[in-house]
Design a protein around this motif. Sequence first.
Motif, PDB file in Angstrom:
ATOM      1  N   VAL A  66       0.841  -1.202   0.000  1.00  9.57           N
ATOM      2  CA  VAL A  66       0.000   0.000   0.000  1.00  9.57           C
ATOM      3  C   VAL A  66       0.877   1.254   0.000  1.00  9.57           C
ATOM      4  CG1 VAL A  66      -1.697   1.327   1.340  1.00  9.57           C
ATOM      5  CG2 VAL A  66      -1.956  -1.156   1.092  1.00  9.57           C
ATOM      6  N   GLU A  67       1.903   1.255   0.843  1.00  6.80           N
ATOM      7  CA  GLU A  67       2.793   2.414   0.890  1.00  6.80           C
ATOM      8  C   GLU A  67       3.520   2.605  -0.439  1.00  6.80           C
ATOM      9  OE1 GLU A  67       6.883   2.772   2.848  1.00  6.80           O
ATOM     10  OE2 GLU A  67       5.574   3.795   4.293  1.00  6.80           O
ATOM     11  N   GLN A  68       4.025   1.530  -1.012  1.00  8.66           N
ATOM     12  CA  GLN A  68       4.759   1.632  -2.274  1.00  8.66           C
ATOM     13  C   GLN A  68       3.865   2.153  -3.398  1.00  8.66           C
ATOM     14  OE1 GLN A  68       7.978   1.399  -2.490  1.00  8.66           O
ATOM     15  NE2 GLN A  68       7.997   1.864  -4.684  1.00  8.66           N
ATOM     16  N   THR A  69       2.613   1.719  -3.400  1.00  8.52           N
ATOM     17  CA  THR A  69       1.658   2.212  -4.404  1.00  8.52           C
ATOM     18  C   THR A  69       1.472   3.711  -4.251  1.00  8.52           C
ATOM     19  OG1 THR A  69       0.502   0.090  -4.454  1.00  8.52           O
ATOM     20  CG2 THR A  69      -0.704   2.025  -5.264  1.00  8.52           C
ATOM     21  N   PHE A  70       1.270   4.156  -3.030  1.00  6.51           N
ATOM     22  CA  PHE A  70       1.073   5.578  -2.770  1.00  6.51           C
ATOM     23  C   PHE A  70       2.299   6.385  -3.185  1.00  6.51           C
ATOM     24  CE2 PHE A  70       0.374   9.049   0.605  1.00  6.51           C
ATOM     25  CZ  PHE A  70      -0.466   9.774  -0.223  1.00  6.51           C
ATOM     26  N   VAL A  71       3.476   5.904  -2.825  1.00  3.27           N
ATOM     27  CA  VAL A  71       4.725   6.599  -3.163  1.00  3.27           C
ATOM     28  C   VAL A  71       4.893   6.689  -4.684  1.00  3.27           C
ATOM     29  CG1 VAL A  71       7.258   6.377  -3.106  1.00  3.27           C
ATOM     30  CG2 VAL A  71       5.920   6.085  -1.004  1.00  3.27           C
ATOM     31  N   GLU A  72       4.682   5.587  -5.393  1.00  2.79           N
ATOM     32  CA  GLU A  72       4.862   5.590  -6.842  1.00  2.79           C
ATOM     33  C   GLU A  72       3.833   6.490  -7.536  1.00  2.79           C
ATOM     34  OE1 GLU A  72       7.411   4.418  -8.526  1.00  2.79           O
ATOM     35  OE2 GLU A  72       8.277   3.731  -6.642  1.00  2.79           O
ATOM     36  N   PRO A 124     -12.667   6.789   9.029  1.00  4.61           N
ATOM     37  CA  PRO A 124     -11.954   5.613   9.544  1.00  4.61           C
ATOM     38  C   PRO A 124     -11.160   4.917   8.440  1.00  4.61           C
ATOM     39  CG  PRO A 124     -14.202   5.667  10.379  1.00  4.61           C
ATOM     40  CD  PRO A 124     -14.108   6.740   9.324  1.00  4.61           C
ATOM     41  N   GLY A 125      -9.913   4.595   8.773  1.00  9.08           N
ATOM     42  CA  GLY A 125      -9.074   3.871   7.827  1.00  9.08           C
ATOM     43  C   GLY A 125      -8.351   4.740   6.817  1.00  9.08           C
ATOM     44  N   PHE A 126      -8.523   6.070   6.886  1.00  4.38           N
ATOM     45  CA  PHE A 126      -7.826   6.908   5.904  1.00  4.38           C
ATOM     46  C   PHE A 126      -6.330   6.664   6.035  1.00  4.38           C
ATOM     47  CE2 PHE A 126      -6.184  10.671   3.769  1.00  4.38           C
ATOM     48  CZ  PHE A 126      -7.024  10.732   2.668  1.00  4.38           C
ATOM     49  N   TYR A 127      -5.665   6.487   4.899  1.00  5.47           N
ATOM     50  CA  TYR A 127      -4.278   6.012   4.924  1.00  5.47           C
ATOM     51  C   TYR A 127      -3.285   7.049   5.442  1.00  5.47           C
ATOM     52  CZ  TYR A 127       0.166   4.086   3.565  1.00  5.47           C
ATOM     53  OH  TYR A 127       1.450   3.632   3.601  1.00  5.47           O
TER      54      TYR A 127
END
Length: 199
Positions: free
Chosen positions: A57-63, A90-93
């Motif tokens: 999830v983090e890598q997707t956001f970064v890319e 709730p759950g916002f990244y």
Amino acid sequence: PAGDWAKGERGIACHPDRVEEFRAGVDKAIAYAQVLGNTQINCLAGIRPQGYDCATVEQTFVENLKFAAEKLQAAGIKLVMEMINTRDIPGFYLNTTKQALAIRDKVASSNLFLQYDIYHMQVMEGDLARTVEANLAVINHVQLADNPGRNEPGTGEINYRFLFEHLDRIGYQGWIGCEYKPATTTAAGLGWMKAHNAI
């Protein structure tokens, strides 16, 4: 792109299965911005999708942020990302300044900034004045509402008169967007500006 707002989506930038949709949305955002004369666009991270590990999830956001920052820079538009509290969504990244700064370091673009919403950050972390001052160089937009209630300044716990003076003192040059729900009516609530020395 915000995704399907009616179905509860609040952005798709961290969704591994929607990268192409996100990237097409960047092109559409640039086209809209050029017509409207916008010089800055906010990227909503979205609610963390189920079924994917944290690293993916983090890598997707970064890319996705790298892609958007580069495309927007070529169009003369700045990119901001907004941290949002997990009580209202709730759950916002993306939900703290510390996390946003770590993401920004990984994106490593001079065209990525923070959109600092005072209301959301009061809920998530407090220490507003010191946080804004410490990160002034990367904060390109500020938004406000009071807490609790998300109403106009002067209806809750945040000392907005102090914060406005503080923003002037530390040299903030950007806009302050009013993103609140009027406690009664819009017109009746506008008295806060005079009371807080904001006009």
